[in-house]
Design a protein around this motif. Structure first.
Motif, PDB file in Angstrom:
ATOM      1  N   HIS A  80       0.571  -1.520   0.078  1.00 18.81           N
ATOM      2  CA  HIS A  80       0.190   0.282  -0.331  1.00 18.81           C
ATOM      3  C   HIS A  80       0.818   1.685   0.086  1.00 18.81           C
ATOM      4  O   HIS A  80       0.789   2.012  -1.051  1.00 18.81           O
ATOM      5  N   TYR A  81       1.999   1.272   0.905  1.00 16.17           N
ATOM      6  CA  TYR A  81       2.499   2.800   1.091  1.00 16.17           C
ATOM      7  C   TYR A  81       3.291   3.384  -0.095  1.00 16.17           C
ATOM      8  O   TYR A  81       2.877   4.215  -0.598  1.00 16.17           O
ATOM      9  N   SER A  82       4.062   2.319  -1.040  1.00 12.68           N
ATOM     10  CA  SER A  82       4.905   2.703  -2.122  1.00 12.68           C
ATOM     11  C   SER A  82       4.246   3.068  -3.228  1.00 12.68           C
ATOM     12  O   SER A  82       3.768   4.041  -4.175  1.00 12.68           O
ATOM     13  N   MET A  83       2.952   1.847  -2.903  1.00  6.02           N
ATOM     14  CA  MET A  83       1.831   2.278  -4.403  1.00  6.02           C
ATOM     15  C   MET A  83       0.832   3.823  -4.148  1.00  6.02           C
ATOM     16  O   MET A  83       0.984   4.301  -5.041  1.00  6.02           O
ATOM     17  N   VAL A  84       0.744   4.118  -2.685  1.00  5.25           N
ATOM     18  CA  VAL A  84       0.196   4.667  -2.742  1.00  5.25           C
ATOM     19  C   VAL A  84       0.669   6.661  -2.612  1.00  5.25           C
ATOM     20  O   VAL A  84       0.142   7.637  -3.463  1.00  5.25           O
ATOM     21  N   MET A  85       1.611   6.225  -2.836  1.00  6.00           N
ATOM     22  CA  MET A  85       3.178   7.266  -2.682  1.00  6.00           C
ATOM     23  C   MET A  85       3.112   7.900  -4.047  1.00  6.00           C
ATOM     24  O   MET A  85       3.471   8.919  -4.389  1.00  6.00           O
ATOM     25  N   ALA A  86       3.427   6.422  -5.005  1.00  8.03           N
ATOM     26  CA  ALA A  86       3.270   6.983  -6.318  1.00  8.03           C
ATOM     27  C   ALA A  86       2.136   7.360  -6.881  1.00  8.03           C
ATOM     28  O   ALA A  86       1.886   8.437  -7.963  1.00  8.03           O
ATOM     29  N   ALA A  87       1.154   7.161  -6.462  1.00  5.90           N
ATOM     30  CA  ALA A  87       0.067   7.618  -7.303  1.00  5.90           C
ATOM     31  C   ALA A  87      -0.611   9.470  -7.110  1.00  5.90           C
ATOM     32  O   ALA A  87      -0.937  10.389  -8.073  1.00  5.90           O
ATOM     33  N   GLU A  97      -7.082   0.359  -0.082  1.00  4.50           N
ATOM     34  CA  GLU A  97      -7.708  -0.736   1.015  1.00  4.50           C
ATOM     35  C   GLU A  97      -7.435  -0.234   2.057  1.00  4.50           C
ATOM     36  O   GLU A  97      -6.140  -0.110   2.574  1.00  4.50           O
ATOM     37  N   LYS A  98      -7.684  -1.253   4.018  1.00  6.01           N
ATOM     38  CA  LYS A  98      -6.980  -0.722   4.946  1.00  6.01           C
ATOM     39  C   LYS A  98      -6.336  -2.601   5.531  1.00  6.01           C
ATOM     40  O   LYS A  98      -5.553  -2.620   3.868  1.00  6.01           O
ATOM     41  N   PRO A  99      -5.346  -1.281   5.621  1.00  4.53           N
ATOM     42  CA  PRO A  99      -4.605  -0.959   6.656  1.00  4.53           C
ATOM     43  C   PRO A  99      -4.116  -0.034   5.139  1.00  4.53           C
ATOM     44  O   PRO A  99      -3.661  -0.096   4.084  1.00  4.53           O
ATOM     45  N   LEU A 100      -4.475   1.431   5.620  1.00  9.48           N
ATOM     46  CA  LEU A 100      -3.962   2.164   4.653  1.00  9.48           C
ATOM     47  C   LEU A 100      -2.152   2.032   4.178  1.00  9.48           C
ATOM     48  O   LEU A 100      -1.402   1.828   3.490  1.00  9.48           O
ATOM     49  N   VAL A 101      -1.530   1.807   5.318  1.00  8.19           N
ATOM     50  CA  VAL A 101       0.249   1.728   5.196  1.00  8.19           C
ATOM     51  C   VAL A 101       0.524   1.144   6.343  1.00  8.19           C
ATOM     52  O   VAL A 101      -0.917   0.439   7.878  1.00  8.19           O
ATOM     53  N   GLY A 102       1.739   0.833   6.962  1.00  8.55           N
ATOM     54  CA  GLY A 102       2.621  -0.338   7.789  1.00  8.55           C
ATOM     55  C   GLY A 102       2.876   0.474   9.350  1.00  8.55           C
ATOM     56  O   GLY A 102       3.733  -0.246   9.957  1.00  8.55           O
ATOM     57  N   TRP A 168       0.802 -14.379   1.261  1.00  4.41           N
ATOM     58  CA  TRP A 168       0.665 -13.281   1.867  1.00  4.41           C
ATOM     59  C   TRP A 168      -0.298 -12.789   3.339  1.00  4.41           C
ATOM     60  O   TRP A 168       0.583 -12.271   4.101  1.00  4.41           O
ATOM     61  N   ARG A 169      -1.088 -14.137   2.836  1.00  5.99           N
ATOM     62  CA  ARG A 169      -2.115 -13.768   4.420  1.00  5.99           C
ATOM     63  C   ARG A 169      -1.042 -13.976   5.495  1.00  5.99           C
ATOM     64  O   ARG A 169       0.025 -16.047   5.663  1.00  5.99           O
ATOM     65  N   GLY A 170      -1.042 -13.896   7.054  1.00  3.77           N
ATOM     66  CA  GLY A 170      -0.084 -14.311   8.079  1.00  3.77           C
ATOM     67  C   GLY A 170       1.269 -14.137   8.342  1.00  3.77           C
ATOM     68  O   GLY A 170       1.644 -15.154   9.297  1.00  3.77           O
ATOM     69  N   LYS A 171       1.484 -13.441   7.348  1.00  8.75           N
ATOM     70  CA  LYS A 171       2.946 -13.051   8.130  1.00  8.75           C
ATOM     71  C   LYS A 171       3.135 -11.491   7.962  1.00  8.75           C
ATOM     72  O   LYS A 171       2.369 -10.371   7.276  1.00  8.75           O
ATOM     73  N   TRP A 172       4.066 -11.113   8.958  1.00  5.63           N
ATOM     74  CA  TRP A 172       4.005 -10.342   9.399  1.00  5.63           C
ATOM     75  C   TRP A 172       4.872  -8.745   7.891  1.00  5.63           C
ATOM     76  O   TRP A 172       4.690  -7.952   8.042  1.00  5.63           O
ATOM     77  N   ALA A 173       5.751  -9.439   6.879  1.00  7.58           N
ATOM     78  CA  ALA A 173       6.212  -8.671   5.815  1.00  7.58           C
ATOM     79  C   ALA A 173       5.361  -7.678   4.679  1.00  7.58           C
ATOM     80  O   ALA A 173       5.597  -6.906   4.634  1.00  7.58           O
ATOM     81  N   THR A 174       4.200  -8.710   4.815  1.00 15.63           N
ATOM     82  CA  THR A 174       3.157  -8.673   3.443  1.00 15.63           C
ATOM     83  C   THR A 174       1.740  -8.799   4.202  1.00 15.63           C
ATOM     84  O   THR A 174       0.686  -7.119   3.907  1.00 15.63           O
ATOM     85  N   GLU A 175       1.144  -8.865   5.694  1.00 11.44           N
ATOM     86  CA  GLU A 175       0.021  -8.319   6.081  1.00 11.44           C
ATOM     87  C   GLU A 175      -0.370  -7.524   7.030  1.00 11.44           C
ATOM     88  O   GLU A 175      -0.683  -7.056   7.381  1.00 11.44           O
ATOM     89  N   LEU A 176       1.276  -7.330   7.470  1.00  9.30           N
ATOM     90  CA  LEU A 176       1.488  -6.160   8.216  1.00  9.30           C
ATOM     91  C   LEU A 176       0.872  -6.537   9.411  1.00  9.30           C
ATOM     92  O   LEU A 176       0.981  -5.677  11.170  1.00  9.30           O
ATOM     93  N   GLY A 177       0.238  -8.002   9.751  1.00 11.57           N
ATOM     94  CA  GLY A 177      -0.262  -7.457  11.182  1.00 11.57           C
ATOM     95  C   GLY A 177      -1.125  -8.514  11.310  1.00 11.57           C
ATOM     96  O   GLY A 177      -1.514  -8.735  10.290  1.00 11.57           O
ATOM     97  N   GLY A 178      -2.045  -9.075  12.350  1.00 12.73           N
ATOM     98  CA  GLY A 178      -3.087 -10.400  11.893  1.00 12.73           C
ATOM     99  C   GLY A 178      -4.969  -9.543  12.617  1.00 12.73           C
ATOM    100  O   GLY A 178      -5.111  -8.592  11.221  1.00 12.73           O
TER     101      GLY A 178
END
Length: 361
Positions: A80-87, A97-102, A168-178
């Protein structure tokens, strides 16, 4: 005739719901001109279903499309972060979509970038929209409810191994939380939307349901800025699924419909303390006009904001408040401390709440 804004939906998982619930019912306001997804086999039937001719796998290709007004980001959270900033840099209007960023650091960067961009940014909190939640909000905003005493939020959902089969689900690097980031974030947003800002958080997180990196069970005790007290609980191990919000005020007690994924749609239980309060509520709601739930109303109100007819229905500040709660939750659970809000740059988790061993090098 109002202006029609051209949309590119990036990520066709939840993105399909944005189309079905948000853009199809608002065809006089938006037109989906492009889809973007790395999985062409998944994207093709959805593009065929809605007659979307432009189909790409590169986000850069989306940003290069001059006739795309709105970029709707529905990708995994880690992107999300990189895409939002680029857009925003490209001058596009952005829905994300949520979460906006990490992290709070990232959301503050997004807020700064938004101020410099020609585009407007709307985070997604679709549960805010519908007759039930909006009638409750109207009663509170009118001052009828009176002094807030206490609130509880229960997010009792069910997720099993098949849910986490998506890589990508259930992993910190991609879901950023649970459960805090992908599930309870919605009811918690509704709670602060109705009850206001949080003053202090004492929280606990645990992983008890599935063998994943992130948490799937949480509990917290809150003190609100108003002085009201609150408790938040959530798990992904419930046998059935409900979302329940109960708020006790001086003059009324309000309880949400228990529908897990659309608690705002149906009328909520409103229990006035006396006949005088009941009469005030009846007078306030007597000419109530139906509010479609979820994405339909959020996208319609986004259009109102784009044409200058109304403010944004959800803002980056709203996302910051939700991520501040997440940050406080993780810090409190790790340290056993009561965490005061707001949280600024000096906080240990301001840059990231992701445990150090899971952060990208």
């Amino acid at each position: 005739m109002s202006r029609i804004f051209n949309v590119a939906v990036v990520g066709v998982g939840i993105g399909r719901s944005h189309i079905v619930e948000g853009y199809v019912p608002n065809a006089d306001k938006f037109k989906v001109l492009a889809l973007c997804d790395l999985n062409v086999e998944r994207m093709t039937p959805i593009a065929d279903e809605f007659g979307v001719e432009r189909r790409v796998t590169s986000f850069d290709d989306v940003l290069a499309m001059d006739n795309i007004d709105v970029v709707d980001i529905c990708t995994p959270p880690g992107l999300h972060y990189s895409m939002v900033m680029a857009a925003l840099k490209a001058g596009k209007h952005v829905i994300c979509e949520k979460p906006l960023v990490g992290s709070l650091a990232q959301v503050d960067e997004v807020i700064a970038a938004e101020k410099q961009s020609k585009g407007m940014l709307m985070p997604v909190f679709q549960y805010r929209f519908g007759n039930g939640i909006e009638q409750a909000k109207a009663i509170i905003d009118a001052g009828i409810a009176g002094k807030p005493f206490m609130g509880t939020v229960e997010t009792l959902w069910r997720r099993e191994a098949d849910y986490y089969a998506i890589p990508w689900r259930g992993k910190w690097a991609t879901e950023l939380g649970g459960v805090l980031m992908g599930h309870a974030i919605h009811p918690h947003d509704l709670f602060t939307y109705l009850m206001g800002d949080i003053d202090r958080v004492f929280g606990r997180v645990a992983t008890r349901v599935n063998p994943i990196e992130v948490e799937d069970t949480i509990a917290a005790s809150l003190v609100m800025k108003s002085g009201a007290l609150a408790s938040l609980t959530a798990t992904l191990g419930s046998a059935d699924e409900i979302t329940r919000i109960r708020l006790a005020f001086e003059n009324v007690t309000i309880e949400s419909d228990h529908a897990a994924y659309n608690p705002g749609e149906k009328p909520w239980t409103i229990k006035p303390r006396n006949d005088e309060t009941a009469a005030k509520i009846d007078a306030l709601l007597k000419d109530w006009k139906h509010v479609p739930s979820r994405f339909q109303t959020q996208m319609a109100r986004f259009h109102d904001a784009l044409i200058g007819a109304a403010p944004l229905p959800v803002t980056s500040a709203d996302s910051r408040r939700s991520l501040e709660l997440v940050t406080a939750f993780y810090h409190s659970s790790a340290t056993g401390e009561d965490v005061p809000l707001p949280i600024g740059p000096g906080h240990p988790l301001y840059e990231s709440w992701v445990p150090a061993q899971f952060r990208a090098a």
